[in-house]
Design an enzyme around this catalytic site. Sequence first.
Site, PDB file in Angstrom:
ATOM      1  CD  GLU A  34      -2.936  -0.987   2.374  1.00 45.29           C
ATOM      2  OE1 GLU A  34      -2.728  -0.153   3.279  1.00 45.29           O
ATOM      3  OE2 GLU A  34      -3.853  -1.824   2.422  1.00 45.29           O
ATOM      4  CD  GLN A  90     -10.701   0.473 -19.979  1.00 49.97           C
ATOM      5  OE1 GLN A  90     -11.655   0.007 -19.363  1.00 49.97           O
ATOM      6  NE2 GLN A  90      -9.455   0.192 -19.659  1.00 49.97           N
ATOM      7  CG  ASP A 160      -7.408   8.580 -37.040  1.00 53.10           C
ATOM      8  OD1 ASP A 160      -7.797   9.679 -36.594  1.00 53.10           O
ATOM      9  OD2 ASP A 160      -6.910   7.706 -36.310  1.00 53.10           O
ATOM     10  CE  LYS A 183      -9.089   2.181 -42.323  1.00 53.14           C
ATOM     11  NZ  LYS A 183      -9.867   1.776 -41.170  1.00 53.14           N
ATOM     12  NE  ARG A 185     -14.997  -0.574 -49.510  1.00 53.19           N
ATOM     13  CZ  ARG A 185     -14.357  -1.580 -48.922  1.00 53.19           C
ATOM     14  NH1 ARG A 185     -13.763  -2.504 -49.632  1.00 53.19           N
ATOM     15  NH2 ARG A 185     -14.323  -1.660 -47.608  1.00 53.19           N
ATOM     16  CB  THR A 214       1.049  -1.870 -31.375  1.00 53.13           C
ATOM     17  OG1 THR A 214       0.298  -1.176 -32.391  1.00 53.13           O
ATOM     18  CG2 THR A 214       0.095  -2.538 -30.411  1.00 53.13           C
ATOM     19  N   GLY A 215       2.461   0.944 -32.194  1.00 52.78           N
ATOM     20  CA  GLY A 215       3.193   1.610 -33.274  1.00 52.78           C
ATOM     21  C   GLY A 215       2.626   1.270 -34.645  1.00 52.78           C
TER      22      GLY A 215
END
Length: 279
Positions: A34, A90, A160, A183, A185, A214-215
């Site tokens: 603690e 979160q 993004d 993005k 298509r 994560t890179g």
Amino acid sequence: MFVVGSGAKHLEDELRKLGGEVIDAEIKKFPDGEKYVRVLGSADEVTVVQSTFRPQDEHLVELILLGDALRESGVETLRAVVPYLAYSRQDRVTKDGEPVSVRAVMRALGIYYDELYVFDLHNPETLKFFPGKAINVSPARAIAEYFGDKLGEGIVLAPDKGARGRAKAVAEKLGLEFSHFEKERISPTEVRMRPVDVDVAGRNVLIVDDIISTGGTMIKAANLLREMGAGKVFVAATHGVFAEGAIERVGKAVDELAVTNTIPTPVSRISIVPDMLRL
Ligand code: R5P
């Protein structure tokens, strides 16, 4: 007057050097694990600086204990400057039974703190969960100053659309063009990512994001820029959360990687302390 938690010890020397007055605090662990904190002074207005990177829960509990200790000592206005706020990603319930973790954290801090300053919060809308005054602080000036000379007439890109505001803020400080990856298509089975409305060929590029974990996001963007003939590729982020091996992986894919010191890492070369002192 500042009180510096163990998650912000790496900022203390610079804070003092730039004129910040620090009230010392004893912070240690009991043999059972603690935390024990004791603040060795008080003032009417105090700012606790505590970044809540790994071990996140320990740093958060310490921030709460420091808040309680300072209230006990009669502080009238108590501010928390949290360079990196744990649990900020979160921010919604995705499965029944989950909490909105960032809301839980902000509410808990709100019991003690009147004001909360967080650097580059993942979702600034979540500031509404803090019951008092809550501010999202941009590190754009510091990032722009660090990379400005290296970029020349380059471009600032966000990986993004959601991060476009960050690229814009940095680019505007430098008077440069900015854009984001989108993005596209190409066929029913093929999606290509490319920067929209800018030609990167032969130009230096700085990619800016809030977090590198994560890179993967940055490496993908950097590789695309190389294929498109970009000049030097620089990568900046506010929070270097870095999963194992990520610094090396990103480092290999780009000309330079630098993050701010909201979290201490080997590439935390951009300081947020001057911005902290302006709050
Ligand atoms: C995502 O919403 C964040 O803004 C970052 O783009 C993301 O956390 C980066 O993660 P990684 O480094 O694992 O690609």
